[in-house]
Design an enzyme around this catalytic site. Structure first.
Site, mmCIF file in Angstrom:
data_model
loop_
_atom_site.group_PDB
_atom_site.id
_atom_site.type_symbol
_atom_site.label_atom_id
_atom_site.label_comp_id
_atom_site.label_asym_id
_atom_site.label_seq_id
_atom_site.Cartn_x
_atom_site.Cartn_y
_atom_site.Cartn_z
ATOM 1 N N SER A 1 5.397 7.478 2.565
ATOM 2 C CA SER A 1 4.266 8.548 2.461
ATOM 3 C C SER A 1 2.903 7.896 3.236
ATOM 4 O O SER A 1 2.212 8.698 3.999
ATOM 5 C CB SER A 1 3.941 8.863 1.028
ATOM 6 O OG SER A 1 3.304 7.751 0.387
ATOM 7 N N ASP B 1 2.129 -20.951 1.421
ATOM 8 C CA ASP B 1 2.153 -22.247 0.610
ATOM 9 C C ASP B 1 1.159 -21.850 -0.516
ATOM 10 O O ASP B 1 0.716 -20.830 -0.690
ATOM 11 C CB ASP B 1 1.332 -23.414 1.431
ATOM 12 C CG ASP B 1 0.140 -23.235 1.850
ATOM 13 O OD1 ASP B 1 -0.653 -22.206 1.722
ATOM 14 O OD2 ASP B 1 -0.226 -23.981 2.812
ATOM 15 N N HIS C 1 0.924 -1.164 0.130
ATOM 16 C CA HIS C 1 -0.079 -0.111 0.102
ATOM 17 C C HIS C 1 0.834 1.277 -0.002
ATOM 18 O O HIS C 1 0.492 2.360 -0.386
ATOM 19 C CB HIS C 1 -1.011 0.161 1.159
ATOM 20 C CG HIS C 1 -1.969 -1.121 1.119
ATOM 21 N ND1 HIS C 1 -3.214 -0.701 0.885
ATOM 22 C CD2 HIS C 1 -2.122 -2.436 0.671
ATOM 23 C CE1 HIS C 1 -3.997 -1.871 0.571
ATOM 24 N NE2 HIS C 1 -3.380 -2.885 0.392
ATOM 25 N N THR D 1 -4.941 -22.160 4.845
ATOM 26 C CA THR D 1 -3.793 -22.248 5.682
ATOM 27 C C THR D 1 -2.921 -20.876 5.977
ATOM 28 O O THR D 1 -2.071 -20.278 5.110
ATOM 29 C CB THR D 1 -2.586 -23.062 5.027
ATOM 30 O OG1 THR D 1 -2.540 -22.547 3.655
ATOM 31 C CG2 THR D 1 -3.093 -24.629 5.070
ATOM 32 N N ASP E 1 -7.579 -18.217 2.409
ATOM 33 C CA ASP E 1 -7.181 -19.647 1.928
ATOM 34 C C ASP E 1 -7.171 -20.527 3.202
ATOM 35 O O ASP E 1 -7.508 -19.877 4.500
ATOM 36 C CB ASP E 1 -5.957 -20.014 1.137
ATOM 37 C CG ASP E 1 -4.731 -19.966 1.966
ATOM 38 O OD1 ASP E 1 -4.772 -19.706 3.246
ATOM 39 O OD2 ASP E 1 -3.513 -20.116 1.364
ATOM 40 N N HIS F 1 -1.299 -13.359 -0.616
ATOM 41 C CA HIS F 1 -2.582 -13.730 -0.218
ATOM 42 C C HIS F 1 -2.646 -15.008 0.235
ATOM 43 O O HIS F 1 -3.817 -15.385 0.965
ATOM 44 C CB HIS F 1 -3.661 -13.524 -0.991
ATOM 45 C CG HIS F 1 -3.887 -11.790 -1.444
ATOM 46 N ND1 HIS F 1 -4.922 -11.433 -2.365
ATOM 47 C CD2 HIS F 1 -3.421 -10.994 -0.674
ATOM 48 C CE1 HIS F 1 -4.964 -10.228 -2.215
ATOM 49 N NE2 HIS F 1 -4.043 -9.693 -1.136
HETATM 50 C C1 HEM Z 1 -4.922 -6.699 -7.013
HETATM 51 C C2 HEM Z 1 -4.188 -6.382 -5.919
HETATM 52 C C3 HEM Z 1 -4.743 -6.591 -4.638
HETATM 53 C C4 HEM Z 1 -5.937 -6.081 -3.991
HETATM 54 C C5 HEM Z 1 -7.125 -5.749 -4.711
HETATM 55 C C6 HEM Z 1 -5.853 -6.597 -2.683
HETATM 56 C C7 HEM Z 1 -6.662 -6.549 -1.773
HETATM 57 C C8 HEM Z 1 -6.863 -6.951 -0.222
HETATM 58 C C9 HEM Z 1 -7.946 -6.946 0.529
HETATM 59 C C10 HEM Z 1 -9.396 -6.316 0.359
HETATM 60 C C11 HEM Z 1 -7.410 -7.089 1.566
HETATM 61 C C12 HEM Z 1 -8.138 -7.357 3.023
HETATM 62 C C13 HEM Z 1 -8.042 -6.346 3.940
HETATM 63 C C14 HEM Z 1 -8.815 -6.415 5.095
HETATM 64 O O1 HEM Z 1 -10.002 -6.508 5.025
HETATM 65 O O2 HEM Z 1 -8.304 -6.278 6.281
HETATM 66 C C15 HEM Z 1 -6.113 -7.755 1.578
HETATM 67 C C16 HEM Z 1 -5.280 -8.140 2.421
HETATM 68 C C17 HEM Z 1 -3.852 -8.704 2.369
HETATM 69 N N1 HEM Z 1 -3.077 -8.246 1.448
HETATM 70 FE FE1 HEM Z 1 -3.669 -7.595 -0.462
HETATM 71 N N2 HEM Z 1 -4.584 -6.908 -2.265
HETATM 72 C C18 HEM Z 1 -3.926 -6.958 -3.509
HETATM 73 C C19 HEM Z 1 -2.477 -7.039 -3.658
HETATM 74 C C20 HEM Z 1 -1.640 -7.291 -2.622
HETATM 75 C C21 HEM Z 1 -0.218 -7.597 -2.579
HETATM 76 C C22 HEM Z 1 0.730 -6.932 -3.875
HETATM 77 C C23 HEM Z 1 0.193 -7.886 -1.267
HETATM 78 C C24 HEM Z 1 1.901 -7.653 -0.985
HETATM 79 C C25 HEM Z 1 2.820 -7.706 -1.579
HETATM 80 C C26 HEM Z 1 -0.810 -7.967 -0.585
HETATM 81 C C27 HEM Z 1 -0.692 -8.334 0.667
HETATM 82 C C28 HEM Z 1 -1.908 -8.599 1.534
HETATM 83 C C29 HEM Z 1 -1.811 -9.359 2.982
HETATM 84 C C30 HEM Z 1 -0.764 -9.765 3.593
HETATM 85 C C31 HEM Z 1 -3.283 -9.128 3.250
HETATM 86 C C32 HEM Z 1 -3.667 -9.881 4.832
HETATM 87 C C33 HEM Z 1 -3.597 -8.676 5.995
HETATM 88 C C34 HEM Z 1 -4.175 -9.353 7.343
HETATM 89 O O3 HEM Z 1 -4.181 -10.369 7.326
HETATM 90 O O4 HEM Z 1 -4.340 -8.345 8.092
HETATM 91 N N3 HEM Z 1 -1.955 -7.524 -1.247
HETATM 92 N N4 HEM Z 1 -5.628 -7.374 0.361
#
Ligand code: HEM
Length: 373
Positions: A89, A219, A70, A214, A212, A194
């Site tokens: 930022s 994985d 982000h 796990t 998922d 994810h």
């Molecule tokens: C098309 C691109 C992406 C979209 C639309 C997206 C969207 C989201 C959304 C909606 C969540 C849930 C947030 C919440 O409700 O707490 C999430 C969680 C997460 N995203 Fe993404 N994401 C994208 C790409 C990425 C990328 C590139 C990374 C890391 C390099 C990433 C890492 C994560 C992680 C680790 C979580 C889990 C956070 C937690 O468990 O608290 N995401 N993402």
């Protein structure tokens, strides 16, 4: 003369190799580093592991990884005035950037990490990317990420609208990623993240809803489970305004949700074959995630002015020695494959027994601070 020359060469080679391996003692009296500028990151890694993440792949580690994206994606090749990329930022101008609904939920990671800026002499951009790389090292199966130090602090916030949202059409997501320098394949590589992800904001009255089965293991289950067909009724009750963020998935009774964006990327002709190829291919997933993260971490930065401090990233926890499996209650009959290339799909076993709820805490984690309450 020839003898003299070869002695000269030998001396030079010895000097060069000594220079390569010479380490400096760090002011903390504990660590040594190849470059003095890396000393602070060795101390920071210790603090993050013992205090912030407690050596686990729990909620705080997941959130720190999400924050790297982000912050970094706030960049546009079409208009470089819109944001500085991985420049901190999102932490420095939190009040502005968090007005973007795509940033919902990242405040937890910012609140967790910000105090470290007063304890360690580093920039916000370095803190975010370093913390994400340390965090992911706690997740079994993650690759060891690179870390380049030296991001100057952001001088202005990134424009709103640069972070993809889960309800965005896939072409819009690809266009946004391309404008920040990433191909659809690289996005799929990044989305290995994810595999250790849970939503706190999209489902009504529920936190930590996994993507998922796990969520504490890095994985390939995410790549498999997103390919399992869901029925129309198989969604969780959405939080206000978030209906379009989610699409059906067959593991809804076990508490799993599926992002519309992950589903669309898994089925777009630009990315579906690559997505499918990562099912049960831990090594390839690790390589592609590693390479795409190395790129993400320096978006908008001049790497010629940065110092490689990857040595300060802990050695990751090795992968669990378990192939991908269909979770209990699912099976190959649910596979929804849209890749038309002749790529054989791996033959996978199905977990025995009844379908069970996905655990809310990392196995063996006795620090309940990392688990949802
Ligand atoms: C098309 C691109 C992406 C979209 C639309 C997206 C969207 C989201 C959304 C909606 C969540 C849930 C947030 C919440 O409700 O707490 C999430 C969680 C997460 N995203 Fe993404 N994401 C994208 C790409 C990425 C990328 C590139 C990374 C890391 C390099 C990433 C890492 C994560 C992680 C680790 C979580 C889990 C956070 C937690 O468990 O608290 N995401 N993402």
């Amino acid at each position: 003369m020839a003898l003299k020359l070869s002695f000269g060469l030998l001396a030079l080679a010895t000097f060069a190799s000594a220079a390569n391996f010479r380490r400096v003692a760090c002011p903390d009296g504990v660590h040594t580093a190849t470059n003095e500028a890396c000393c602070v990151f060795h101390s920071l890694a210790d603090h993050l592991q013992t205090i912030t993440f407690n050596f686990t792949c729990g909620e705080d580690a997941h959130e720190a990884l999400r924050l790297t994206f982000h912050d970094a994606i706030g960049f546009s090749f079409m208009n470089e005035a819109l944001g500085g990329g991985a420049d901190g930022s999102i932490m420095i101008f939190e009040d502005t950037e968090l007005m973007d609904p795509a940033n919902n939920g990242v405040d937890d990671a910012i609140d967790n990490l910000r105090p470290l800026l007063t304890m360690f002499d580093i920039s916000a951009g370095d803190l975010i990317q370093f913390a994400g790389a340390v965090a992911v090292s706690n997740c079994p199966g993650a690759p060891k990420l690179e870390f380049m130090a030296g991001r100057p602090n952001a001088t202005h916030p990134a424009a709103l609208g640069l972070v993809p949202k889960p309800e965005d059409p896939v072409d819009m997501i690809f266009a946004r990623m391309e404008d920040a320098g990433f191909s659809p394949t690289e996005l799929v590589g990044l989305l290995a993240s994810h595999s250790i992800a849970r939503s706190d904001t999209l489902i009504d009255n529920r936190q930590a809803v996994p993507f998922d089965s796990t969520p504490f293991t890095f994985d390939t289950q995410i790549f498999l489970e997103v390919l399992l067909a869901g029925q129309e009724s198989q969604t969780l009750p959405a939080a206000a305004g978030e209906v379009a963020a989610q699409v059906p998935n067959p593991l809804v009774a076990q508490g799993e949700m599926r992002l519309q964006s992950d589903f669309a990327i898994a089925h777009s002709t630009e990315s579906n074959c690559f997505w499918q190829s990562l099912v049960n291919d831990q090594n390839n997933m690790m390589i592609h995630f590693h390479d795409a993260m190395a790129k993400l971490a320096v978006v908008g930065q001049d790497t010629s002015k940065m110092i490689d401090c990857s040595e300060a990233i802990p050695e990751p926890v090795p992968p669990v020695a378990k192939p991908a499996t269909f979770p209990a209650g699912t099976g190959p009959e649910l596979l929804q494959l849209s890749c038309t290339e002749n790529i054989p799909f791996p033959s996978l076993a199905t977990d025995p027994g009844q379908a069970t709820t996905i655990p809310e805490c990392p196995d063996g984690d006795i620090n309940l601070n990392d688990c949802p309450s």
